[in-house]
Design a protein around this motif. Structure first.
Motif, PDB file in Angstrom:
ATOM      1  N   ALA A   1      -2.844  -5.376 -22.116  1.00 13.79           N
ATOM      2  CA  ALA A   1      -2.446  -6.861 -22.395  1.00 13.79           C
ATOM      3  C   ALA A   1      -3.761  -7.538 -22.718  1.00 13.79           C
ATOM      4  CB  ALA A   1      -1.622  -7.453 -21.222  1.00 13.79           C
ATOM      5  N   GLU A   2      -4.801  -7.506 -21.956  1.00 13.58           N
ATOM      6  CA  GLU A   2      -5.822  -8.357 -22.331  1.00 13.58           C
ATOM      7  C   GLU A   2      -6.523  -7.987 -23.599  1.00 13.58           C
ATOM      8  OE1 GLU A   2      -8.553  -7.814 -19.133  1.00 13.58           O
ATOM      9  OE2 GLU A   2      -7.468  -8.575 -17.822  1.00 13.58           O
ATOM     10  N   GLU A   3      -6.369  -6.841 -24.268  1.00 16.35           N
ATOM     11  CA  GLU A   3      -6.861  -6.193 -25.441  1.00 16.35           C
ATOM     12  C   GLU A   3      -5.993  -6.742 -26.670  1.00 16.35           C
ATOM     13  OE1 GLU A   3      -7.534  -2.438 -24.819  1.00 16.35           O
ATOM     14  OE2 GLU A   3      -9.584  -2.743 -23.833  1.00 16.35           O
ATOM     15  N   GLY A   4      -4.851  -7.330 -26.321  1.00  9.73           N
ATOM     16  CA  GLY A   4      -3.836  -7.796 -27.275  1.00  9.73           C
ATOM     17  C   GLY A   4      -2.959  -6.553 -27.765  1.00  9.73           C
ATOM     18  N   VAL A   5      -2.830  -5.562 -27.184  1.00  8.56           N
ATOM     19  CA  VAL A   5      -1.895  -4.533 -27.415  1.00  8.56           C
ATOM     20  C   VAL A   5      -0.578  -5.006 -27.040  1.00  8.56           C
ATOM     21  CG1 VAL A   5      -1.468  -2.038 -26.964  1.00  8.56           C
ATOM     22  CG2 VAL A   5      -3.789  -2.733 -27.072  1.00  8.56           C
TER      23      VAL A   5
ATOM     24  N   THR B   1      -0.196  -9.723 -30.728  1.00  3.85           N
ATOM     25  CA  THR B   1      -0.405  -9.317 -31.976  1.00  3.85           C
ATOM     26  C   THR B   1      -1.525  -8.227 -32.626  1.00  3.85           C
ATOM     27  OG1 THR B   1      -1.932 -11.055 -32.408  1.00  3.85           O
ATOM     28  CG2 THR B   1       0.636 -11.668 -32.737  1.00  3.85           C
ATOM     29  N   GLY B   2      -2.077  -7.533 -31.484  1.00  3.70           N
ATOM     30  CA  GLY B   2      -2.938  -6.490 -32.133  1.00  3.70           C
ATOM     31  C   GLY B   2      -2.092  -5.319 -32.347  1.00  3.70           C
ATOM     32  N   GLN B   3      -2.734  -4.334 -31.728  1.00  2.00           N
ATOM     33  CA  GLN B   3      -2.103  -3.099 -32.076  1.00  2.00           C
ATOM     34  C   GLN B   3      -0.930  -2.712 -31.151  1.00  2.00           C
ATOM     35  OE1 GLN B   3      -3.883   0.731 -30.085  1.00  2.00           O
ATOM     36  NE2 GLN B   3      -4.452   1.304 -31.957  1.00  2.00           N
ATOM     37  N   THR B   4       0.059  -1.960 -31.808  1.00  2.00           N
ATOM     38  CA  THR B   4       1.298  -1.758 -30.994  1.00  2.00           C
ATOM     39  C   THR B   4       1.150  -0.192 -30.553  1.00  2.00           C
ATOM     40  OG1 THR B   4       2.765  -3.229 -32.275  1.00  2.00           O
ATOM     41  CG2 THR B   4       3.637  -1.457 -30.977  1.00  2.00           C
ATOM     42  N   LEU B   5       1.337  -0.069 -29.152  1.00  4.28           N
ATOM     43  CA  LEU B   5       1.311   1.305 -28.615  1.00  4.28           C
ATOM     44  C   LEU B   5       2.843   1.512 -28.352  1.00  4.28           C
ATOM     45  CD1 LEU B   5       0.373   3.656 -27.007  1.00  4.28           C
ATOM     46  CD2 LEU B   5      -0.120   2.396 -25.237  1.00  4.28           C
ATOM     47  N   GLN B   6       3.464   2.548 -28.887  1.00  9.78           N
ATOM     48  CA  GLN B   6       4.721   3.082 -28.766  1.00  9.78           C
ATOM     49  C   GLN B   6       4.782   4.357 -27.647  1.00  9.78           C
ATOM     50  OE1 GLN B   6       7.425   1.310 -32.041  1.00  9.78           O
ATOM     51  NE2 GLN B   6       6.286   3.252 -32.695  1.00  9.78           N
ATOM     52  N   ILE B   7       5.518   4.458 -26.442  1.00 15.13           N
ATOM     53  CA  ILE B   7       5.510   5.346 -25.798  1.00 15.13           C
ATOM     54  C   ILE B   7       6.803   6.101 -25.674  1.00 15.13           C
ATOM     55  CG2 ILE B   7       4.998   6.452 -23.413  1.00 15.13           C
ATOM     56  CD1 ILE B   7       2.985   4.139 -22.964  1.00 15.13           C
ATOM     57  N   ALA B   8       7.008   7.168 -26.211  1.00 16.08           N
ATOM     58  CA  ALA B   8       8.373   7.841 -26.426  1.00 16.08           C
ATOM     59  C   ALA B   8       8.779   8.610 -25.005  1.00 16.08           C
ATOM     60  CB  ALA B   8       8.578   8.828 -27.537  1.00 16.08           C
ATOM     61  N   PHE B   9       9.483   7.795 -24.288  1.00 13.19           N
ATOM     62  CA  PHE B   9       9.839   8.321 -23.053  1.00 13.19           C
ATOM     63  C   PHE B   9      11.278   8.631 -22.993  1.00 13.19           C
ATOM     64  CE2 PHE B   9       9.717   8.452 -18.317  1.00 13.19           C
ATOM     65  CZ  PHE B   9       8.674   9.192 -18.090  1.00 13.19           C
ATOM     66  N   ASN B  10      11.765   9.702 -22.308  1.00 10.13           N
ATOM     67  CA  ASN B  10      13.083  10.062 -22.373  1.00 10.13           C
ATOM     68  C   ASN B  10      13.675   9.878 -23.623  1.00 10.13           C
ATOM     69  OD1 ASN B  10      15.447  10.963 -21.175  1.00 10.13           O
ATOM     70  ND2 ASN B  10      16.182   8.709 -20.590  1.00 10.13           N
ATOM     71  N   TYR B  11      12.858  10.461 -24.481  1.00 10.34           N
ATOM     72  CA  TYR B  11      13.122  10.279 -26.117  1.00 10.34           C
ATOM     73  C   TYR B  11      13.558  11.383 -26.688  1.00 10.34           C
ATOM     74  CZ  TYR B  11      12.495   9.271 -31.023  1.00 10.34           C
ATOM     75  OH  TYR B  11      12.762   9.305 -32.348  1.00 10.34           O
TER      76      TYR B  11
END
Length: 250
Positions: free
Chosen positions: A98-102, A132-142
């Motif tokens: 969160a601090e890194e803008g992710v 507004t930085g990088q978006t990290l998407q975690i596919a979980f129960n996906y």
């Protein structure tokens, strides 16, 4: 492949989104004679390295396939451990990200998540939504098929309620109903462990992605392996169903 390396055009082509099938934790542990859970823990460390490398590469999105809808068939003790790893992620990594803008997003069906975990998912997304930085998407129960079914059901409900004309349902409408509705499609999908299949991952979104299959197990995946996959991507000519200029000239 291009003889002598990628063209200037290929080298300059933006790489925005990399998706990764993180495979091989169990086999990594078995070959080393350590508990299977140690393989999963080392896999978490590899995921951290991947996110850091993706940031260094300037990617806008990275998606990690961490728990599939089929993974519920694993032994209960292993499922509980994998759920615990996601909890630990929220406890140990979320503040730094969160601090890194992710921006953090969780893909998958949340209705069947254990009590409390769904709330953690919602809180994590809310905490980082404005980043507004990088978006990290975690596919979980996906699962890719499950995602498409849920999207189709959503559109069907809208049509039944008079909110949507059934004749207006097109690719854009279905894309907008997916878990990844505001993310670009992956340019590159990487799978570790030597297996060469997509295992129900981003079936709709990866229609025109390039695939790179690496022999290393996921816990051994680091910056060098990531850059190797990106280099393979750069050396390919993406035509999206079209033809090479040389073919057209001939």
């Amino acid at each position: 492949m291009f003889a002598g390396g990628p063209s200037d055009e290929a080298a300059a082509r933006p790489l925005r989104h990399v998706a990764i099938i993180m495979d091989g934790n169990g086999r990594w542990a078995k070959e080393r004679g350590v508990p299977r859970l140690e393989g999963h823990q080392q896999g978490v460390e590899a995921a951290r390295r991947a996110v850091e490398t993706a940031r260094d590469l300037g990617l806008s999105h990275i998606t990690l396939y961490s728990f599939s809808t089929e993974n519920w068939n694993r032994p209960d003790w292993e499922v509980r451990h994998l759920m615990g790893l996601l909890r630990r992620f929220f406890e140990e990594d979320l503040a730094k990200l969160a601090e890194e803008g992710v921006r953090v997003r969780i893909l998958g069906d949340r209705r069947t998540l254990p009590d409390g975990l769904g709330k953690l998912v919602e809180d994590a997304e809310a905490r980082t939504r404005q980043n507004t930085g990088q978006t990290l998407q975690i596919a979980f129960n996906y699962g890719g098929r499950d995602e498409i079914v849920r999207a189709a059901a959503k559109l069907a409900r809208q049509a039944a309620g008079g909110e949507l004309d059934p004749e207006a349902i097109d690719e854009a409408a279905l894309t907008g109903a997916l878990d990844t509705s505001d993310a670009p499609d992956p340019d590159l999908v990487i799978r570790t462990s030597g297996e060469q299949r997509i295992s129900n991952f981003l079936l709709w979104q990866a229609a025109y992605a390039e695939f790179v299959f690496l022999d290393c197990y996921w816990p051994d995946f680091g910056r060098e392996e990531f850059l190797d996959a990106v280099d393979q991507y750069r050396r390919r000519e993406r035509r999206y169903g079209g033809r090479r200029e040389a073919e057209e000239a001939g």
